[in-house]
Design a protein around this motif. Structure first.
Motif, PDB file in Angstrom:
ATOM      1  N   UNK A 314       0.823  -1.218   0.000  1.00 58.55           N
ATOM      2  CA  UNK A 314       0.000   0.000   0.000  1.00 58.55           C
ATOM      3  C   UNK A 314       0.855   1.265   0.000  1.00 58.55           C
ATOM      4  N   UNK A 315       1.891   1.258  -0.819  1.00 62.07           N
ATOM      5  CA  UNK A 315       2.731   2.437  -0.945  1.00 62.07           C
ATOM      6  C   UNK A 315       3.793   2.587   0.126  1.00 62.07           C
ATOM      7  N   UNK A 316       3.828   1.689   1.102  1.00 58.33           N
ATOM      8  CA  UNK A 316       4.831   1.733   2.149  1.00 58.33           C
ATOM      9  C   UNK A 316       5.904   0.675   1.872  1.00 58.33           C
ATOM     10  N   UNK A 317       7.154   1.055   1.999  1.00 55.40           N
ATOM     11  CA  UNK A 317       8.262   0.111   1.853  1.00 55.40           C
ATOM     12  C   UNK A 317       8.747  -0.312   3.230  1.00 55.40           C
ATOM     13  N   UNK A 318       8.920  -1.586   3.414  1.00 58.50           N
ATOM     14  CA  UNK A 318       9.463  -2.075   4.677  1.00 58.50           C
ATOM     15  C   UNK A 318      10.541  -3.118   4.422  1.00 58.50           C
ATOM     16  N   UNK A 319      11.402  -3.253   5.397  1.00 59.20           N
ATOM     17  CA  UNK A 319      12.619  -4.060   5.266  1.00 59.20           C
ATOM     18  C   UNK A 319      12.583  -5.173   6.320  1.00 59.20           C
ATOM     19  N   UNK A 320      12.798  -6.403   5.881  1.00 57.77           N
ATOM     20  CA  UNK A 320      12.771  -7.557   6.772  1.00 57.77           C
ATOM     21  C   UNK A 320      14.159  -8.188   6.818  1.00 57.77           C
ATOM     22  N   UNK A 321      14.661  -8.425   8.022  1.00 55.98           N
ATOM     23  CA  UNK A 321      15.933  -9.113   8.207  1.00 55.98           C
ATOM     24  C   UNK A 321      15.725 -10.301   9.128  1.00 55.98           C
ATOM     25  N   UNK A 340       2.323  -7.982   6.489  1.00 53.33           N
ATOM     26  CA  UNK A 340       1.433  -7.335   7.473  1.00 53.33           C
ATOM     27  C   UNK A 340       0.042  -7.940   7.405  1.00 53.33           C
ATOM     28  N   UNK A 341      -0.631  -7.985   8.535  1.00 53.07           N
ATOM     29  CA  UNK A 341      -2.029  -8.441   8.576  1.00 53.07           C
ATOM     30  C   UNK A 341      -2.892  -7.224   8.286  1.00 53.07           C
ATOM     31  N   UNK A 342      -3.511  -7.226   7.148  1.00 55.83           N
ATOM     32  CA  UNK A 342      -4.258  -6.045   6.698  1.00 55.83           C
ATOM     33  C   UNK A 342      -5.713  -6.120   7.179  1.00 55.83           C
TER      34      UNK A 342
END
Length: 342
Positions: A314-321, A340-342
């Motif tokens: 939804x237009x948000x960038x997130x980073x997973x490590x 994410x649980x939307x």
């Protein structure tokens, strides 16, 4: 893409290594371990099987007084450390000290944990029932699950002590195998190897000296030296700083068989998740994308894998490590499955 883990100095990686070194896994055996020690051992040790020796090792790691030195190697890195451990009136105390390179210590007094850094900087870790992940790594392991097999492999001699050898073999490619050398008389783990799918030892832990004193002077666990000014700080065991969508909850769509979440139930704003199969542990860190995040890809130092990937929702960038003692392919599949649980 291969990343040089030794050159990275990001907040994410530091948090992951801190968790792996002195935090993760502790709740598994700091709580409930006493219940398992109602385990009924066969009367004759000659009749003990691998499970019996493993339970004996778990009990000894907590209830034995011991002091010694050990070597720990991970890939091309190695370190020499000393340990002093006391068990008195149901309370554990422990001091773990690095003997080469920069000075560093971890001191545990019951559930109070302090990390001592160069220049006498003391950081007290908030709400952490630590057991160090070198000497007590296997205390939380409960056999009988399908993802590991236990095999008794006879006896060998280590540092002038007779040891019983136990192999913990992975039954799939999602985790590593282990080989343990257990002090036959005292039950303490004197040597361990972490082994990959090609039977290569990725990490080694081994005592070079050990003794079992009846009594240990409690002053050896004091942190504040006479006349020294030491700065105390409190840090939380999980950094939940994230600049967006603090109300989001997260889910992991792929988990290897046998892994369970050990740092509580999912809740809003939680961006650090820790999973364990009772032996191996990995942590998942979720943060907004910025210049300080790790580049995408995987790297490995010894058995410790770090895999990072970016997602957009939804237009948000997130980073997973994902950081943990799991094969790189496993870390990748876990990281790419975080949503994410939307």
């Amino acid at each position: 893409m291969l990343i040089d883990l030794n050159k990275l100095n990001t907040k994410v990686l530091l948090r992951g290594l801190l968790l792996l070194f002195c935090l993760v896994g502790a709740p598994l055996y700091a709580q409930g371990a006493k219940e398992e020690w109602t385990y009924q051992f066969p009367k004759e040790r000659s009749a003990w099987e691998a499970i019996d020796w493993l339970m004996f090792m778990q009990q000894a790691s907590v209830e034995q007084n011991y002091r010694g030195r050990f070597m720990f190697s991970r890939g091309a890195m190695s370190s020499t450390m000393s340990v002093i451990h006391q068990y008195e009136k149901g309370l554990e105390k422990e001091r773990l000290k690095q003997l080469d390179g920069e000075m560093g210590e971890i001191v545990r007094d019951g559930e109070r944990v302090m990390c001592v850094f160069p220049n006498n900087r003391v950081v007290e870790v908030e709400n952490s029932p630590l057991s160090n992940n070198f000497t007590n790594k296997f205390v939380g392991f409960m056999p009988g699950k399908s993802h590991y097999s236990l095999v008794l492999k006879g006896k060998e001699r280590m540092i002038e002590r007779s040891c019983v050898v136990v192999e913990i073999s992975a039954n799939d490619d999602e985790r590593y195998s282990y080989k343990l050398w257990i002090d036959e008389e005292k039950g303490l783990l004197l040597k361990s190897e972490l082994i990959d799918q090609e039977h290569k030892a990725l990490e080694r832990f081994q005592y070079t000296h050990v003794e079992y004193p009846n009594n240990i002077d409690s002053t050896v666990f004091d942190v504040m030296g006479a006349g020294k000014a030491i700065k105390h700080e409190m840090i939380k065991t999980a950094d939940k700083g994230m600049s967006w969508s603090r109300s989001l909850m997260w889910q992991v769509e792929f988990l290897p068989n046998g892994y369970e979440k050990i740092n509580g139930e999912a809740k809003e704003g939680e961006h650090v998740m820790v999973y364990s199969d009772g032996l191996a542990t990995f942590s998942i860190f979720i943060e907004s994308v910025d210049k300080g995040t790790m580049p995408e890809g995987a790297t490995q130092v010894g058995a410790t894998t770090a895999y990072s990937t970016d997602h957009s929702v939804d237009g948000h960038d997130y980073h997973v490590t994902v950081v943990g003692e799991v094969p790189a392919m496993t870390a990748m599949k876990v990281a790419k499955s975080v949503k994410p649980i939307m």
